[in-house]
Design a protein around this motif. Structure first.
Motif, PDB file in Angstrom:
ATOM      1  N   LEU A 173       0.771  -1.168  -0.196  1.00 34.90           N
ATOM      2  CA  LEU A 173      -0.114   0.071   0.058  1.00 34.90           C
ATOM      3  C   LEU A 173       0.909   1.251  -0.025  1.00 34.90           C
ATOM      4  O   LEU A 173       1.851   1.331   0.778  1.00 34.90           O
ATOM      5  N   PRO A 174       0.489   2.228  -0.741  1.00 30.09           N
ATOM      6  CA  PRO A 174       1.330   3.496  -0.813  1.00 30.09           C
ATOM      7  C   PRO A 174       1.017   4.436   0.437  1.00 30.09           C
ATOM      8  O   PRO A 174      -0.103   4.247   1.307  1.00 30.09           O
ATOM      9  N   LEU A 175       1.925   5.034   1.067  1.00 29.74           N
ATOM     10  CA  LEU A 175       1.677   6.086   1.974  1.00 29.74           C
ATOM     11  C   LEU A 175       1.118   7.057   1.572  1.00 29.74           C
ATOM     12  O   LEU A 175       0.936   7.638   0.465  1.00 29.74           O
ATOM     13  N   PRO A 176       0.283   7.836   2.598  1.00 24.70           N
ATOM     14  CA  PRO A 176      -0.454   9.225   1.955  1.00 24.70           C
ATOM     15  C   PRO A 176       0.307  10.098   1.714  1.00 24.70           C
ATOM     16  O   PRO A 176      -0.233  10.887   0.931  1.00 24.70           O
ATOM     17  N   GLU A 177       2.055  10.119   1.871  1.00 27.63           N
ATOM     18  CA  GLU A 177       2.593  11.054   1.030  1.00 27.63           C
ATOM     19  C   GLU A 177       2.780  10.864  -0.339  1.00 27.63           C
ATOM     20  O   GLU A 177       3.121  12.003  -1.028  1.00 27.63           O
ATOM     21  N   TYR A 178       2.359   9.614  -0.920  1.00 28.87           N
ATOM     22  CA  TYR A 178       2.315   9.696  -2.398  1.00 28.87           C
ATOM     23  C   TYR A 178       1.032  10.818  -2.854  1.00 28.87           C
ATOM     24  O   TYR A 178       1.400  11.241  -4.065  1.00 28.87           O
ATOM     25  N   ASN A 179       0.225  11.092  -2.126  1.00 34.54           N
ATOM     26  CA  ASN A 179      -0.880  12.165  -2.636  1.00 34.54           C
ATOM     27  C   ASN A 179      -0.057  13.467  -2.789  1.00 34.54           C
ATOM     28  O   ASN A 179      -0.341  14.340  -3.406  1.00 34.54           O
TER      29      ASN A 179
ATOM     30  N   MET B  84      -4.575   7.048  -5.524  1.00 32.29           N
ATOM     31  CA  MET B  84      -3.989   6.409  -4.796  1.00 32.29           C
ATOM     32  C   MET B  84      -4.757   5.676  -3.576  1.00 32.29           C
ATOM     33  O   MET B  84      -5.551   6.418  -3.290  1.00 32.29           O
TER      34      MET B  84
ATOM     35  N   CYS C  25      -4.399   4.822  -0.759  1.00 31.01           N
ATOM     36  CA  CYS C  25      -3.602   4.917   0.518  1.00 31.01           C
ATOM     37  C   CYS C  25      -4.575   4.876   1.741  1.00 31.01           C
ATOM     38  O   CYS C  25      -5.714   5.145   1.590  1.00 31.01           O
TER      39      CYS C  25
ATOM     40  N   ASN D 191      -2.675   8.288   8.841  1.00 33.54           N
ATOM     41  CA  ASN D 191      -1.240   8.268   8.258  1.00 33.54           C
ATOM     42  C   ASN D 191      -0.375   7.790   9.696  1.00 33.54           C
ATOM     43  O   ASN D 191      -0.563   8.321  10.992  1.00 33.54           O
TER      44      ASN D 191
ATOM     45  N   TYR E 162       6.044   4.096  -7.717  1.00 35.07           N
ATOM     46  CA  TYR E 162       4.693   3.299  -7.978  1.00 35.07           C
ATOM     47  C   TYR E 162       5.121   2.284  -8.936  1.00 35.07           C
ATOM     48  O   TYR E 162       5.527   2.616 -10.110  1.00 35.07           O
TER      49      TYR E 162
END
Length: 114
Positions: A28-34, A50, A52, A56, A93
């Motif tokens: 899973l991507p971290l919220p920081e990807y947004n 994303m 996410c 966080n 990604y």
């Protein structure tokens, strides 16, 4: 202090006090990807947004604090394949590699090697 931070400190100690350059791989991507996609230069495609977590966990902040993780690699959203840099950490990604899951017409299966 959490277990990942303790492990980071142990590895730093074994590396003459210098943070050991590291990579992090997870699904899973971290919220920081947004944040990196919305506010920084990114290269590649974001065809589905994303997936996410809503909460966080602070993992990215721990990476910054420990100064060892240089890149994060995630999957989950099969038709995204971008990367961008946030506070000196590259967020990558991957795209779908196999043919047993969903994809996008005209978006070839593949893997990131940079």
């Amino acid at each position: 202090m959490s277990c990942p931070e303790q492990q980071s400190q142990r590895l730093t100690g074994r590396n003459n006090g210098l943070p050991l350059p590291s990579l992090a791989f997870f699904h899973l991507p971290l919220p920081e990807y947004n944040e990196v996609w919305n506010y920084h230069s990114c290269y590649g495609h974001n065809y589905e947004g994303m997936g996410c977590p809503n909460v966080n966990s602070g993992l990215f902040a721990a990476f910054l604090e420990m100064s060892d993780v240089r890149g994060v690699f995630v999957g989950h959203d099969h038709i995204n394949d971008f990367w961008g840099e946030l506070h000196g950490i590259r967020l990558h990604y991957g795209r779908a590699i196999g043919y047993n899951s969903y994809g996008k017409e005209g978006f070839a299966r593949g893997a990131r090697i940079n």
